[in-house]
Design a protein around this motif. Structure first.
Motif, PDB file in Angstrom:
ATOM      1  N   ARG A  24       0.750  -1.172  -0.062  1.00 21.63           N
ATOM      2  CA  ARG A  24       0.155  -0.167   0.155  1.00 21.63           C
ATOM      3  C   ARG A  24       0.926   1.220  -0.021  1.00 21.63           C
ATOM      4  O   ARG A  24       0.580   2.316  -0.560  1.00 21.63           O
ATOM      5  CB  ARG A  24      -0.929   0.071   1.129  1.00 21.63           C
ATOM      6  CG  ARG A  24      -2.079  -1.023   0.940  1.00 21.63           C
ATOM      7  CD  ARG A  24      -3.113  -0.949   2.263  1.00 21.63           C
ATOM      8  NE  ARG A  24      -2.669  -0.695   3.436  1.00 21.63           N
ATOM      9  CZ  ARG A  24      -2.686  -1.944   4.251  1.00 21.63           C
ATOM     10  NH1 ARG A  24      -2.776  -2.911   3.681  1.00 21.63           N
ATOM     11  NH2 ARG A  24      -1.899  -1.768   5.420  1.00 21.63           N
ATOM     12  N   SER A  25       2.068   1.156   0.701  1.00 21.27           N
ATOM     13  CA  SER A  25       2.759   2.259   0.439  1.00 21.27           C
ATOM     14  C   SER A  25       3.958   2.562  -0.768  1.00 21.27           C
ATOM     15  O   SER A  25       4.282   3.575  -0.779  1.00 21.27           O
ATOM     16  CB  SER A  25       3.650   2.484   2.004  1.00 21.27           C
ATOM     17  OG  SER A  25       4.664   1.333   2.018  1.00 21.27           O
ATOM     18  N   ALA A  26       3.994   1.401  -1.364  1.00 20.11           N
ATOM     19  CA  ALA A  26       5.151   1.675  -2.563  1.00 20.11           C
ATOM     20  C   ALA A  26       4.311   0.852  -4.024  1.00 20.11           C
ATOM     21  O   ALA A  26       5.159   0.477  -4.696  1.00 20.11           O
ATOM     22  CB  ALA A  26       6.334   0.703  -1.995  1.00 20.11           C
ATOM     23  N   TYR A  27       3.023   1.071  -3.891  1.00 12.85           N
ATOM     24  CA  TYR A  27       2.292   0.182  -5.063  1.00 12.85           C
ATOM     25  C   TYR A  27       2.645   0.748  -6.136  1.00 12.85           C
ATOM     26  O   TYR A  27       2.783   0.396  -7.288  1.00 12.85           O
ATOM     27  CB  TYR A  27       0.916   0.440  -5.057  1.00 12.85           C
ATOM     28  CG  TYR A  27       0.339   2.009  -4.964  1.00 12.85           C
ATOM     29  CD1 TYR A  27       0.023   2.452  -5.933  1.00 12.85           C
ATOM     30  CD2 TYR A  27       0.302   2.629  -3.692  1.00 12.85           C
ATOM     31  CE1 TYR A  27      -0.338   3.917  -6.093  1.00 12.85           C
ATOM     32  CE2 TYR A  27      -0.091   3.848  -3.837  1.00 12.85           C
ATOM     33  CZ  TYR A  27      -0.374   4.631  -4.878  1.00 12.85           C
ATOM     34  OH  TYR A  27      -0.769   5.705  -5.056  1.00 12.85           O
ATOM     35  N   MET A  28       3.168   2.089  -6.448  1.00  9.81           N
ATOM     36  CA  MET A  28       3.703   2.865  -7.706  1.00  9.81           C
ATOM     37  C   MET A  28       4.972   2.406  -8.156  1.00  9.81           C
ATOM     38  O   MET A  28       5.252   2.688  -9.416  1.00  9.81           O
ATOM     39  CB  MET A  28       3.525   4.352  -7.424  1.00  9.81           C
ATOM     40  CG  MET A  28       4.695   5.092  -6.521  1.00  9.81           C
ATOM     41  SD  MET A  28       4.330   4.589  -4.677  1.00  9.81           S
ATOM     42  CE  MET A  28       3.203   5.233  -4.123  1.00  9.81           C
ATOM     43  N   VAL A  66      -4.805  -3.080  -4.990  1.00  7.10           N
ATOM     44  CA  VAL A  66      -4.295  -1.834  -4.515  1.00  7.10           C
ATOM     45  C   VAL A  66      -3.970  -0.933  -5.704  1.00  7.10           C
ATOM     46  O   VAL A  66      -4.561   0.259  -5.535  1.00  7.10           O
ATOM     47  CB  VAL A  66      -3.021  -2.068  -3.568  1.00  7.10           C
ATOM     48  CG1 VAL A  66      -2.563  -0.466  -3.505  1.00  7.10           C
ATOM     49  CG2 VAL A  66      -3.439  -2.634  -2.417  1.00  7.10           C
ATOM     50  N   ARG A  67      -3.462  -1.122  -6.894  1.00  2.00           N
ATOM     51  CA  ARG A  67      -3.179  -0.388  -7.702  1.00  2.00           C
ATOM     52  C   ARG A  67      -4.483   0.168  -8.372  1.00  2.00           C
ATOM     53  O   ARG A  67      -4.708   1.260  -8.883  1.00  2.00           O
ATOM     54  CB  ARG A  67      -2.489  -1.064  -8.845  1.00  2.00           C
ATOM     55  CG  ARG A  67      -0.834  -1.187  -8.330  1.00  2.00           C
ATOM     56  CD  ARG A  67       0.078  -1.854  -9.225  1.00  2.00           C
ATOM     57  NE  ARG A  67       1.630  -1.679  -8.998  1.00  2.00           N
ATOM     58  CZ  ARG A  67       2.393  -2.321  -9.527  1.00  2.00           C
ATOM     59  NH1 ARG A  67       2.326  -3.256 -10.526  1.00  2.00           N
ATOM     60  NH2 ARG A  67       3.761  -2.251  -9.160  1.00  2.00           N
ATOM     61  N   ILE A  68      -5.579  -0.768  -8.752  1.00  2.00           N
ATOM     62  CA  ILE A  68      -6.746  -0.536  -9.424  1.00  2.00           C
ATOM     63  C   ILE A  68      -7.431   0.516  -8.467  1.00  2.00           C
ATOM     64  O   ILE A  68      -8.305   1.217  -8.874  1.00  2.00           O
ATOM     65  CB  ILE A  68      -7.586  -1.567  -9.830  1.00  2.00           C
ATOM     66  CG1 ILE A  68      -6.845  -2.391 -10.958  1.00  2.00           C
ATOM     67  CG2 ILE A  68      -8.904  -1.416 -10.291  1.00  2.00           C
ATOM     68  CD1 ILE A  68      -6.230  -1.835 -11.888  1.00  2.00           C
ATOM     69  N   GLU A  69      -7.542   0.273  -6.940  1.00  3.89           N
ATOM     70  CA  GLU A  69      -8.202   1.149  -6.259  1.00  3.89           C
ATOM     71  C   GLU A  69      -7.499   2.481  -6.158  1.00  3.89           C
ATOM     72  O   GLU A  69      -8.429   3.477  -6.276  1.00  3.89           O
ATOM     73  CB  GLU A  69      -8.131   0.633  -4.896  1.00  3.89           C
ATOM     74  CG  GLU A  69      -8.970  -0.518  -4.415  1.00  3.89           C
ATOM     75  CD  GLU A  69     -10.564  -0.138  -4.911  1.00  3.89           C
ATOM     76  OE1 GLU A  69     -11.068   0.821  -4.550  1.00  3.89           O
ATOM     77  OE2 GLU A  69     -10.811  -1.243  -5.731  1.00  3.89           O
ATOM     78  N   LYS A  70      -6.171   2.852  -6.516  1.00  2.58           N
ATOM     79  CA  LYS A  70      -5.862   3.817  -6.400  1.00  2.58           C
ATOM     80  C   LYS A  70      -6.013   4.643  -7.655  1.00  2.58           C
ATOM     81  O   LYS A  70      -6.127   5.981  -7.891  1.00  2.58           O
ATOM     82  CB  LYS A  70      -4.147   3.876  -6.454  1.00  2.58           C
ATOM     83  CG  LYS A  70      -3.772   3.352  -4.902  1.00  2.58           C
ATOM     84  CD  LYS A  70      -4.242   4.263  -3.804  1.00  2.58           C
ATOM     85  CE  LYS A  70      -3.960   3.827  -2.260  1.00  2.58           C
ATOM     86  NZ  LYS A  70      -4.146   4.599  -1.328  1.00  2.58           N
ATOM     87  N   ARG A  88       1.292   6.236 -12.924  1.00  4.34           N
ATOM     88  CA  ARG A  88       1.104   6.662 -11.480  1.00  4.34           C
ATOM     89  C   ARG A  88       1.104   5.536 -10.586  1.00  4.34           C
ATOM     90  O   ARG A  88       1.404   5.521  -9.508  1.00  4.34           O
ATOM     91  CB  ARG A  88       0.514   8.016 -11.487  1.00  4.34           C
ATOM     92  CG  ARG A  88       0.813   9.142 -11.887  1.00  4.34           C
ATOM     93  CD  ARG A  88       0.162  10.193 -11.247  1.00  4.34           C
ATOM     94  NE  ARG A  88       0.672  11.680 -11.696  1.00  4.34           N
ATOM     95  CZ  ARG A  88       0.329  12.571 -11.263  1.00  4.34           C
ATOM     96  NH1 ARG A  88      -0.200  12.969 -10.357  1.00  4.34           N
ATOM     97  NH2 ARG A  88       0.915  13.614 -11.957  1.00  4.34           N
ATOM     98  N   VAL A  89       0.347   4.717 -10.956  1.00  2.00           N
ATOM     99  CA  VAL A  89      -0.372   3.428 -10.069  1.00  2.00           C
ATOM    100  C   VAL A  89       0.638   2.317 -10.108  1.00  2.00           C
ATOM    101  O   VAL A  89       0.480   1.342  -9.755  1.00  2.00           O
ATOM    102  CB  VAL A  89      -1.703   3.351 -10.103  1.00  2.00           C
ATOM    103  CG1 VAL A  89      -2.740   4.607  -9.664  1.00  2.00           C
ATOM    104  CG2 VAL A  89      -1.885   2.601 -11.267  1.00  2.00           C
ATOM    105  N   GLY A  90       1.689   2.547 -11.086  1.00  4.74           N
ATOM    106  CA  GLY A  90       2.508   1.273 -10.970  1.00  4.74           C
ATOM    107  C   GLY A  90       2.627   0.364 -12.229  1.00  4.74           C
ATOM    108  O   GLY A  90       3.233  -0.630 -12.271  1.00  4.74           O
ATOM    109  N   PHE A  91       1.701   0.560 -13.353  1.00  4.49           N
ATOM    110  CA  PHE A  91       1.836  -0.132 -14.491  1.00  4.49           C
ATOM    111  C   PHE A  91       2.776   0.176 -15.442  1.00  4.49           C
ATOM    112  O   PHE A  91       2.927   1.361 -15.707  1.00  4.49           O
ATOM    113  CB  PHE A  91       0.496  -0.150 -15.123  1.00  4.49           C
ATOM    114  CG  PHE A  91      -0.692  -0.992 -14.391  1.00  4.49           C
ATOM    115  CD1 PHE A  91      -0.962  -2.207 -14.812  1.00  4.49           C
ATOM    116  CD2 PHE A  91      -1.329  -0.408 -13.487  1.00  4.49           C
ATOM    117  CE1 PHE A  91      -1.699  -3.136 -13.781  1.00  4.49           C
ATOM    118  CE2 PHE A  91      -2.440  -1.055 -12.838  1.00  4.49           C
ATOM    119  CZ  PHE A  91      -2.611  -2.436 -12.978  1.00  4.49           C
TER     120      PHE A  91
END
Length: 120
Positions: A24-28, A66-70, A88-91
């Motif tokens: 949750r803190s590093a998902y990006m 988590v990435r999709i929620e963000k 921004r969400v890590g993809f």
């Protein structure tokens, strides 16, 4: 039951909690299973088993959720382009973001934004 005996949330293995917090803190950022396992000093296989037992999903599935929620938050509260949200969400790949979002949410990101935008 006495009030002090009630537990508001189910007890989850501390290692799983720590990995979830890390995600949750590093998902990006790029997050590998190896990194997660090292964080709690267990093997990758053991971490997968713990996640399945505790959360009924793999660490990777949890990361995607988590990435999709963000992404959903960014879609609703910003006017960022979909490609920018994706990164921004890590993809790493926009196509992966689009297919994952559609699979988990049931709508494309643009349709989700339009359907949930109170100003449209």
């Amino acid at each position: 039951m006495q009030p002090f005996m009630a537990t508001p949330e189910p007890l989850i293995d501390e290692r799983v909690r720590r990995v979830c917090f890390y995600i949750r803190s590093a998902y990006m950022n790029p997050i590998r299973l190896t990194d997660m396992a090292k964080l709690v000093n267990i093997s990758e296989g053991h971490l997968r088993l713990l996640f399945r037992r505790e959360l009924s999903q793999s660490p990777y599935q949890y990361l995607l959720l988590v990435r999709i929620e963000k992404a959903k938050e960014l879609l609703l509260y910003t006017e960022l382009l979909l490609t920018e949200i994706s990164y921004r969400v890590g993809f790493d790949e926009y196509g992966h973001f689009m297919s994952t979002f559609r699979k988990l949410v049931g709508l494309s990101p643009s349709k989700y934004r339009k359907a949930n935008n109170p100003y449209s």
